[in-house]
Design a protein around this motif. Structure first.
Motif, PDB file in Angstrom:
ATOM      1  N   ASP A 211       0.826  -1.213   0.000  1.00  0.00           N
ATOM      2  CA  ASP A 211       0.000   0.000   0.000  1.00  0.00           C
ATOM      3  C   ASP A 211       0.858   1.260   0.000  1.00  0.00           C
ATOM      4  OD1 ASP A 211      -2.570  -0.900  -0.167  1.00  0.00           O
ATOM      5  OD2 ASP A 211      -2.897  -1.016   1.999  1.00  0.00           O
TER       6      ASP A 211
ATOM      7  N   GLN B  35      -6.818  -5.654  -5.416  1.00  0.00           N
ATOM      8  CA  GLN B  35      -6.089  -4.424  -5.138  1.00  0.00           C
ATOM      9  C   GLN B  35      -5.313  -3.961  -6.368  1.00  0.00           C
ATOM     10  OE1 GLN B  35      -3.567  -4.433  -1.721  1.00  0.00           O
ATOM     11  NE2 GLN B  35      -2.785  -2.404  -2.171  1.00  0.00           N
TER      12      GLN B  35
ATOM     13  N   THR C 239      -7.301   2.896   2.449  1.00  0.00           N
ATOM     14  CA  THR C 239      -6.159   2.363   1.712  1.00  0.00           C
ATOM     15  C   THR C 239      -6.655   1.606   0.484  1.00  0.00           C
ATOM     16  OG1 THR C 239      -6.157   0.245   2.860  1.00  0.00           O
ATOM     17  CG2 THR C 239      -4.879   2.017   3.854  1.00  0.00           C
ATOM     18  N   GLN C 240      -5.710   1.323  -0.407  1.00  0.00           N
ATOM     19  CA  GLN C 240      -6.074   0.579  -1.616  1.00  0.00           C
ATOM     20  C   GLN C 240      -6.667  -0.777  -1.261  1.00  0.00           C
ATOM     21  OE1 GLN C 240      -3.173   0.149  -4.662  1.00  0.00           O
ATOM     22  NE2 GLN C 240      -2.774   2.318  -4.861  1.00  0.00           N
ATOM     23  N   SER C 241      -6.085  -1.426  -0.242  1.00  0.00           N
ATOM     24  CA  SER C 241      -6.605  -2.756   0.075  1.00  0.00           C
ATOM     25  C   SER C 241      -8.010  -2.666   0.671  1.00  0.00           C
ATOM     26  CB  SER C 241      -5.660  -3.535   0.996  1.00  0.00           C
ATOM     27  OG  SER C 241      -4.936  -2.704   1.836  1.00  0.00           O
TER      28      SER C 241
ATOM     29  N   SER D 116      -1.356  -4.691   4.869  1.00  0.00           N
ATOM     30  CA  SER D 116      -0.774  -4.751   3.536  1.00  0.00           C
ATOM     31  C   SER D 116       0.598  -5.425   3.617  1.00  0.00           C
ATOM     32  CB  SER D 116      -0.637  -3.322   3.012  1.00  0.00           C
ATOM     33  OG  SER D 116       0.000  -3.294   1.767  1.00  0.00           O
TER      34      SER D 116
END
Lengths: 145, 256
Positions: free
Chosen positions: A51, B231, B219-221, B128
């Motif tokens: 991330d 993701q 967050t992206q996740s 992550s």
């Protein structure tokens, strides 16, 4: 920035122990890939998560775009062919600082509100400014855990 | 695809009604009922170096076109008519798009494989994963992981100065929004996005992702989990959206 000895990982010798990496590339979009890869490579060595590496790569892109944009506007359609972007990556124990500048003097680009918002979400510190007439940016991203 | 007789009858009467009224709500409902066909056809094109999520999007666009063009008076089964339309759309996708920058096949494959590796690791670790963790799990080097992350950008847009061709996505977005990737947050997103006409010009799902990432700080996740996509897919959509935003911001600042 003092190069603290983090746990040795592969290619320690290649990256150097000082913690600083410099990259000078033509100020053209095709070279952003190298700029991002270098950032991602260093960040992954510092234990950044997927991330965080993603955020860093997007932030680098966003800020470099200001450099490119400036160069482009002053040019004649040729995107800064003869000009360069000069990037310095400074790795500390748990953060990475990247500064970039171009050889282009001129007006400091004014990042849009949206761009600011995007960068706020991605990195801990960021600025776009001028350094001795050169357009420059700086960003810092801290590792979370 | 085999439909129960009643389903087929219902589909036919809906298609007839749509042909008569052009009711968009009805159209989306029909598209929604035929997602299975689009997914089935999209899967026939997997393992060709394109993420299945993207192929499904393309197939849904083909499905949407098929619904719009279907003429019930010709007496064809809808699936007979829709299949070549959807397949045509998928083939066109491979012809027109593909990897804009030449990315070695093994990097493409790793990029695609990393989607599930990252997802699985995120779930196992509850955070992550780091790049070395991803490399270890995928049994490749750290450099290869970094290359593969980069490959997500090489694909579908060439460079920052190339105008992004997103008509396809924009056309596909009403169907996409209809098909389970919708979210309560969307309305709120729409309101907030009035702040930024630039963002509003993006497809709905991309607006959503931009909003969640940059305005809500997810967050992206987290976004991937919320939207039910990988993701890596979030990552690609984000990168592409930002390039489009810049292109458009540039176009607005300096018209012509």
């Amino acid at each position: 920035m003092s190069g603290e000895d983090h746990e040795p990982m592969e290619r320690e010798d290649e990256m150097g122990r000082g913690g600083d990496v410099r990259l000078v590339v033509p100020a053209a979009p095709e070279y952003l890939r190298l700029v991002r890869l270098t950032a991602a490579g260093l960040a992954s060595r510092l234990g950044f998560t997927f991330d965080e590496v993603e955020d860093l790569r997007i932030a680098v892109d966003e800020l470099c775009f200001h450099l490119l944009g400036d160069v482009d506007e002053n040019g004649d359609g040729q995107v800064g062919e003869a000009r360069t972007m000069d990037l310095t990556y400074s790795a500390a124990a748990d953060s990475i600082t990247i500064t970039g500048r171009t050889g282009a003097s001129g007006a400091v680009p004014e990042p849009s509100e949206l761009s600011e918002q995007i960068l706020d979400a991605l990195v801990d510190e960021h600025e776009v400014g001028s350094d001795g007439g050169m357009v420059m940016f700086r960003l810092k991203k801290q590792r979370e855990s | 695809m085999a439909f129960e007789a009643t389903d087929r009858h219902e589909l036919r009467s809906k298609l007839e009604e749509y042909a008569r009224t052009g009711d968009k709500v009805l159209r989306d409902e029909i598209v929604g009922s035929q997602v299975g066909l689009a997914e089935y056809l999209a899967r026939r094109f997997k393992n060709r170096g394109e993420p299945i999520e993207d192929l499904i999007q393309v197939a849904l666009l083909g499905l949407l076109k098929a619904v719009e063009r279907f003429d019930p008076s010709r007496g064809l089964e809808f699936s007979t008519f829709a299949t070549p339309t959807i397949v045509g759309e998928l083939k066109r996708h491979f012809r027109d798009k593909g990897w804009a920058v030449r990315v070695p096949r093994r990097v493409q494959e790793l990029h695609l494989r990393m989607g599930s590796v990252v997802n699985n690791l995120s779930q196992e670790l509850g955070r992550s994963p780091t790049i070395p963790e991803i490399a270890a799990r995928a049994e490749v080097s750290i450099d290869e992981v970094l290359e593969a992350m980069e490959a997500g950008r090489a694909y579908r847009f060439s460079s920052i100065d190339a105008p992004a061709n997103d008509d396809e996505d924009r056309a596909a977005s009403p169907a996409a929004a209809q098909l389970g990737e919708d979210d309560d947050g969307l309305e709120e997103v729409e309101q907030r996005m009035l702040l930024s006409p630039l963002i509003a010009s993006l497809p709905k799902r991309e607006q959503m992702i931009i909003h969640l990432r940059f305005f809500r700080g997810m967050t992206q996740s987290e976004i991937a989990a919320r939207l039910g996509i990988s993701q890596m897919h979030v990552s690609r959509l984000l990168a592409r959206s930002l390039v489009q935003l810049r292109d458009r911001a540039g176009a607005e600042a300096a018209p012509g």
